[in-house]
Design an enzyme around this catalytic site. Structure first.
Site, mmCIF file in Angstrom:
data_model
loop_
_atom_site.group_PDB
_atom_site.id
_atom_site.type_symbol
_atom_site.label_atom_id
_atom_site.label_comp_id
_atom_site.label_asym_id
_atom_site.label_seq_id
_atom_site.Cartn_x
_atom_site.Cartn_y
_atom_site.Cartn_z
ATOM 1 N N LYS A 177 98.152 29.771 44.827
ATOM 2 C CA LYS A 177 97.999 31.047 45.534
ATOM 3 C C LYS A 177 97.947 30.777 47.039
ATOM 4 O O LYS A 177 96.920 30.362 47.565
ATOM 5 C CB LYS A 177 96.726 31.785 45.110
ATOM 6 N N GLY A 230 89.021 26.989 52.582
ATOM 7 C CA GLY A 230 88.731 28.256 53.252
ATOM 8 C C GLY A 230 87.296 28.322 53.709
ATOM 9 O O GLY A 230 86.658 27.305 53.985
ATOM 10 N N SER A 231 86.767 29.528 53.758
ATOM 11 C CA SER A 231 85.429 29.744 54.308
ATOM 12 C C SER A 231 84.344 29.325 53.323
ATOM 13 O O SER A 231 84.561 29.273 52.109
ATOM 14 C CB SER A 231 85.244 31.224 54.659
ATOM 15 N N GLY A 235 84.202 29.889 49.365
ATOM 16 C CA GLY A 235 84.094 28.641 48.623
ATOM 17 C C GLY A 235 82.912 28.610 47.679
ATOM 18 O O GLY A 235 83.012 28.102 46.550
ATOM 19 N N GLU A 252 87.244 22.411 50.402
ATOM 20 C CA GLU A 252 87.342 21.997 51.799
ATOM 21 C C GLU A 252 86.982 23.224 52.616
ATOM 22 O O GLU A 252 87.734 24.196 52.667
ATOM 23 C CB GLU A 252 88.754 21.503 52.111
ATOM 24 N N CYS A 286 89.732 23.978 60.945
ATOM 25 C CA CYS A 286 88.403 23.697 60.401
ATOM 26 C C CYS A 286 87.776 22.485 61.066
ATOM 27 O O CYS A 286 86.542 22.392 61.177
ATOM 28 C CB CYS A 286 88.476 23.501 58.885
ATOM 29 N N GLU A 385 80.606 28.255 62.911
ATOM 30 C CA GLU A 385 82.042 28.069 63.079
ATOM 31 C C GLU A 385 82.661 29.357 63.617
ATOM 32 O O GLU A 385 82.552 30.419 62.998
ATOM 33 C CB GLU A 385 82.682 27.697 61.744
#
Length: 481
Positions: A177, A230-231, A235, A252, A286, A385
């Protein structure tokens, strides 16, 4: 305008069952360039079933045979390189040199895992040294099974390569995806799969958002492992969904990476490496080294060097070779970063450079490259972040304080150490709690080295042999000699 209303399932383009449509934009021209289906859980069922059917035959191939398909992916990406670079610029907002680096990284990743697939054959059945007389044990490496791969919008074709290449090398079949924000470059992977006659069901590509595809995929009981980039918020939801059925997960996630400038560093050279670490891809990385920790003796000189370099950045059309930095990838991301800039205003942070120091292009989701100095460690901008072109700096009295400041974070993805003494830089790097430490360089990510972080930056590693291991299960067969 394109309409991405089909998925690639079981070797065929299949109409989506989704009834919602999502806009796909050019972030420079602020124009709608495509619509993509949001997908439907029934699409996930079909794709997972196809991957399950394809698994036995794909697993039965030798590593050399699977490696040949991965080389074919690399060859096809190479043939499409220039077109995909321009497509990434248009859909993502990257400037041309950055998009070129991305394509070359993806190609190198498929090449690397083609070699890893071939090497896997020799590892199968290796004897294990035992102290039990008359007993032998041999070690085998089996694929994890059907894997769900979910990639973000900031590095199209790169993060998908980091997941898809090792998964296929290991003998897994995949449901991929890509991000609904940047689906256009990733569409090429399904086109390539058809072009190289990849067996049906080995790669299934589903367009859609978290509701239509992402959540059903991570919760699907016939998916053996999920790999997500992703975030942290999403996650953690992925991990909760995968816990039902005790399925494997690789994550990750976020970062708040430091760059340490020690007292023996060359300030001008340091400024170049700092710029590359935070303003590449408009800070939407990231691993962005978004916390500058500079020795107090060099602080004024380094800030002045950074200010001159920020002023020299040309913000403009990603397809214009003169552009150094493009827009943020979406209006939504620009708004998210602007919220942090509002917090900085409320906190009274000292701006060395911000929007008051330049005129932004009249069109595009641009933000001015921003630099704050003497930022308190309690500031949200220091600790959270931001995912935009915003650098926060602090001074350190000595090396020990610099290391302490660097490690005082919820994240541990990456870090950079800059020193006039490479041995010193490496020694300091060993004290930092992060997965990738660069010293006296830009952020280099060879496919042979691992990628992933400590603490809240994720679970597991991508790239290198560790990336392949993430899609393998270890099996031992033990019995009499």
């Amino acid at each position: 305008m394109q309409r991405l209303d089909h998925h690639y399932i079981d070797g065929r383009w299949v109409a989506s069952r989704g009834t919602r449509w999502l806009p796909v934009s050019d972030p420079y021209r602020e124009q709608l360039i495509a619509e993509v289906t949001a997908g439907d859980p029934a699409d996930v069922d079909d794709a997972v079933a196809a991957a399950r059917r394809a698994l036995p035959a794909w697993q039965a191939l030798s590593g050399a045979e699977r490696g040949a398909y991965l080389d074919a992916f690399a060859d096809a990406l190479t043939r499409r390189r220039e077109a995909l670079i321009r497509l990434s610029c248009t859909n993502n907002g990257k400037v041309l040199p950055e998009a070129g680096i991305d394509l070359d990284d993806a190609i190198a990743c498929y090449r690397y895992y083609a070699d890893q697939a071939r090497a896997l054959d020799a590892r199968q059945g290796q004897p294990v040294a035992l102290e039990m007389e008359g007993i032998e044990a041999r070690c085998y490496h089996d694929p994890a099974g059907v894997v769900g791969l979910i990639t973000p919008w900031n590095f199209p074709l790169v993060t998908s390569a980091w997941k898809l290449a090792p998964a296929l090398a290991a003998g897994c079949t995949a449901v991929l995806k890509p991000s609904e924000v940047t689906p256009l470059p990733e569409q090429a992977l399904a086109e390539i799969a058809a072009e190289i006659d990849l067996p049906a069901g080995v790669l299934n590509l589903l367009h859609g958002d978290g509701e239509g595809i992402g959540a059903p995929l991570t919760a699907h009981r016939d998916v053996d492992k999920v790999s997500f980039t992703g975030s942290n918020r999403v996650g953690e939801a992925v991990m909760r969904a995968a816990s039902e059925g005790s399925r494997g997960v690789s994550l990750e996630l976020g970062g708040k990476s430091p760059v340490l400038v020690l007292d023996d560093a060359d300030p001008e050279q340091a400024a170049d490496w700092i710029m590359a670490g935070i303003y590449f891809n408009a800070g939407q990385i990231c691993s962005a080294t978004s916390r500058l920790i500079v020795d107090a003796s060099l602080a004024d000189t380094v800030y002045a060097a950074l200010a001159s370099r920020i002023d020299a950045l040309h913000l403009g059309d990603p397809l214009d070779e003169r552009s150094d930095m493009g827009p943020l990838t979406s209006a939504r991301q620009r708004e998210a970063v602007q919220a942090y800039l509002a917090v900085a205003e409320q906190e009274g942070l000292t701006a060395v450079r911000d929007a008051r120091h330049r005129t932004l292009p009249e069109q595009g989701y641009f933000l001015a490259p921003t630099l704050y100095r003497d930022v308190p460690t309690t500031s949200r901008l220091w600790r959270e972040e931001i995912f935009g072109p915003v650098l926060c700096g602090r001074s350190a009295a000595n090396e020990a304080e610099a290391v302490e400041l660097a490690n005082d974070s919820d994240f541990g993805l990456a870090a950079t150490v800059i020193s006039g003494d490479s041995d010193r830089a490496k020694r300091v790097g060993r004290q930092l709690r992060a997965g990738s430490i660069w010293y006296n360089s830009e952020q280099l990510v060879p496919p042979q080295t691992g990628w992933g972080g400590f603490k809240r930056s994720g679970i597991g590693r991508e790239l290198g042999p560790w990336g392949l291991s993430a899609y393998l299960e270890v099996k031992h067969i033990i019995g009499p000699q």
